[in-house]
Design an enzyme around this catalytic site. Structure first.
Site, PDB file in Angstrom:
ATOM      1  CE  LYS A   1       2.614  -6.488   6.190  1.00 34.10           C
ATOM      2  NZ  LYS A   1       2.291  -5.571   5.249  1.00 34.10           N
TER       3      LYS A   1
ATOM      4  CB  SER B   1       1.453  -1.469   3.911  1.00 33.40           C
ATOM      5  OG  SER B   1       0.034  -1.354   4.358  1.00 33.40           O
TER       6      SER B   1
ATOM      7  CB  SER C   1      -0.838  -3.499   6.646  1.00 32.72           C
ATOM      8  OG  SER C   1      -0.006  -3.820   5.488  1.00 32.72           O
TER       9      SER C   1
HETATM   10  N1  GLN Z   1      -3.756   0.927   4.422  1.00 27.37           N
HETATM   11  C1  GLN Z   1      -4.040   0.623   3.119  1.00 27.37           C
HETATM   12  C2  GLN Z   1      -5.211  -0.535   3.235  1.00 27.37           C
HETATM   13  O1  GLN Z   1      -5.687  -0.710   4.210  1.00 27.37           O
HETATM   14  C3  GLN Z   1      -2.775  -0.004   2.405  1.00 27.37           C
HETATM   15  C4  GLN Z   1      -2.462  -1.581   3.105  1.00 27.37           C
HETATM   16  C5  GLN Z   1      -1.201  -1.758   2.431  1.00 27.37           C
HETATM   17  O2  GLN Z   1      -0.543  -1.113   1.657  1.00 27.37           O
HETATM   18  N2  GLN Z   1      -1.188  -2.959   2.400  1.00 27.37           N
HETATM   19  O3  GLN Z   1      -5.673  -1.212   2.234  1.00 27.37           O
END
Ligand code: GLN
Length: 488
Positions: free
Chosen positions: A80, A179, A155
């Site tokens: 990532k 994420s 994400s």
């Molecule tokens: N969707 C969550 C956010 O927008 C989690 C994101 C993540 O785990 N990096 O913060």
């Protein structure tokens, strides 16, 4: 060699040892396949052929010299783009880091290469890992390989998509509030958020430091367990990394889960509807069939989790992202008539709307006069959420649980564009994943079936701190009962 999309860590090892193919051949094939497939998904932001071929040559040389192979020898891995790779541009999905070339590798990256892993490319993600659909990337959204008109989740959408698509055997993601698990669920692959501190965060671009984790994606539980084993362990460069010894996770995949006590949170299931709920109830039957005792459990602070997370995560993000100022790391705005104006324009032009929203929210909750009302209060509620799990696992009126199972997401992959204009609807995607993140416990998503439209749904498994072996054992037994993606 046979189709790269069907390979696993052990099939590659076996092929190398029997000289059916070389690491260089696998790497060339993986790079070509990734380049050919990428226009369909936009899951890779860039491939790194030079680095990959150099790593493959090392594995081939070790093999020729009769040296023993590392656990990931010859395995194509995608990383990532929030995880730093020396000499390979790392953007965090943001325009502000469009040209950032890190001077060092993340510890996780270093460890997986030391084990013979081949990094073939960097994957797309929501900007600074903020989002649940991958639509917040400055470099365009990722399409779900299972259903191209739908999001892959976020994400870590790119990392889930490349494993689902088969252009990488395994990948690294990061998880702050869901994420890894949510995109794994949406793309039908395995995704693991380890115990907080299990994997070093050194070289992971910080979003919310008390919640950030690096973890693996794979097409089966065994590969995810191996990748975690390679990355886990104390790192002097991350003071929050844990000293606890790393067991052999592979050895925990015994297939025997008889007598395990598995809790199902009533607060989660009362909201679960539709085909997701049906598939989760079927999964509970499968677990009973494997000899688990399935019981209800109450996690009473659940309702406050999303609000708590969006106070703590934004507060930490507002501080962590202050470093991107147009001086260090970043692209500087052409408008630089004064120092302050240079900061303002560099940040104003470089960050996307979701990142700005979070910086503003985080700055607000930390500001004088509001700090106690929001930030301190959220920290207290976080302690209550963690206590719900401690009681469930540690023994209480409800008895002692070995694991908790739950949905990963209230719904399967949604359509591209469906939630982009409604940040709160997007935040609610994480309602089942945020609790485990706030508690710092290990949690994962394992595929549990498809909806009538063919969309994957994941089963979430949560265990007590450092109980990854039990979590993998349950996930592996479940996967064997329902059939893993790589055996299709
Ligand atoms: N969707 C969550 C956010 O927008 C989690 C994101 C993540 O785990 N990096 O913060």
């Amino acid at each position: 060699m046979s189709n790269i999309a069907k390979q696993t860590i052990s099939s590659i090892r076996e092929g190398l040892l029997s000289r059916r193919f070389s690491a260089t051949e696998i790497t060339v094939q993986a790079l070509a396949f990734a380049a050919g497939e990428n226009p369909k998904t936009n899951a890779y932001l860039r491939l790194c052929p030079e680095r990959a071929l150099a790593a493959a040559a090392k594995v081939d040389a070790a093999l020729a010299a009769g040296e023993s192979l590392g656990l990931l020898a010859g395995v194509p891995v995608a990383v990532k783009d929030v995880i730093l790779t020396k000499g390979v541009i790392t953007t965090c999905g943001s325009k502000i880091l469009e040209h950032y070339n890190p001077p060092y590798d993340a510890t996780a990256v270093e460890r997986l290469e030391a084990a013979g892993g081949i990094i073939i490319g960097k994957t797309n993600c929501d900007e600074f890992a903020m989002g649940s659909s991958n639509e917040n990337s400055a470099f365009g959204p990722v399409r779900n390989p299972v259903a191209p008109d739908r999001v892959p989740g976020g994400s870590s959408g790119g990392s889930a998509a490349v494993v689902a698509q088969g252009t990488a055997v395994v990948s690294l993601g990061s998880d702050t509030g869901g994420s890894i698990r949510q995109p794994a669920s949406f793309c039908g692959v395995v995704g693991v958020t380890p115990t907080y501190g299990r994997v070093s965060r050194y070289g992971l671009s910080a979003f919310a430091s008390t919640l950030d984790h690096i973890g693996p994606f794979a097409r089966n539980v065994s590969d995810a367990a191996t990748l975690l084993e390679v990355m886990a362990g104390r790192d002097p460069l991350d003071s929050t990394s844990a000293a606890a010894p790393v067991p052999s996770y592979a050895a925990s995949l015994t297939g025997d889960v008889r007598g395990m006590r598995v809790g199902v949170p009533v607060e989660y299931m009362k909201h679960a509807t539709g085909e997701t709920a049906t598939l989760i109830y079927q999964a509970l039957d499968t677990l009973r069939g494997l000899g688990c005792e399935v019981v209800d459990v109450s996690l009473p602070s659940t309702d406050y989790a999303v609000a708590t997370y969006y106070v703590i995560a934004t507060a930490e993000a507002s501080s962590n992202l202050a470093r991107y100022d147009g001086v260090r790391y970043t692209t500087r705005s052409a408008e630089a008539s004064s120092l302050i104006s240079m900061y303002q324009h560099s940040r104003g032009e470089g960050f996307g709307p979701e990142v700005k929203r979070r910086i503003m929210l985080g700055t607000y909750v930390l500001s004088h006069g509001y700090y106690d009302a929001y930030y301190v209060k959220a920290q207290r509620v976080r302690a209550l959420i963690a206590r719900d799990f401690t009681q469930a696992f540690g023994g209480s009126a409800q008895g002692k649980l070995d694991a908790i199972v739950a949905p990963v997401s209230p719904f399967p992959a949604f359509k591209l564009g469906e939630k982009v204009d409604d940040p709160v609807a997007m935040y609610l995607s994480d309602i089942y994943t945020i609790t485990g993140s706030l508690a710092g416990i290990p949690c994962m998503s394992v595929p549990c079936g498809l909806t009538s439209e063919g969309l994957p749904v994941g089963l979430q498994i949560l265990c007590d701190h450092f109980k990854e072996p039990e979590m993998f054992r349950l996930a592996h037994a479940f996967e064997s009962a329902v059939g893993s993606a790589s055996s299709n």
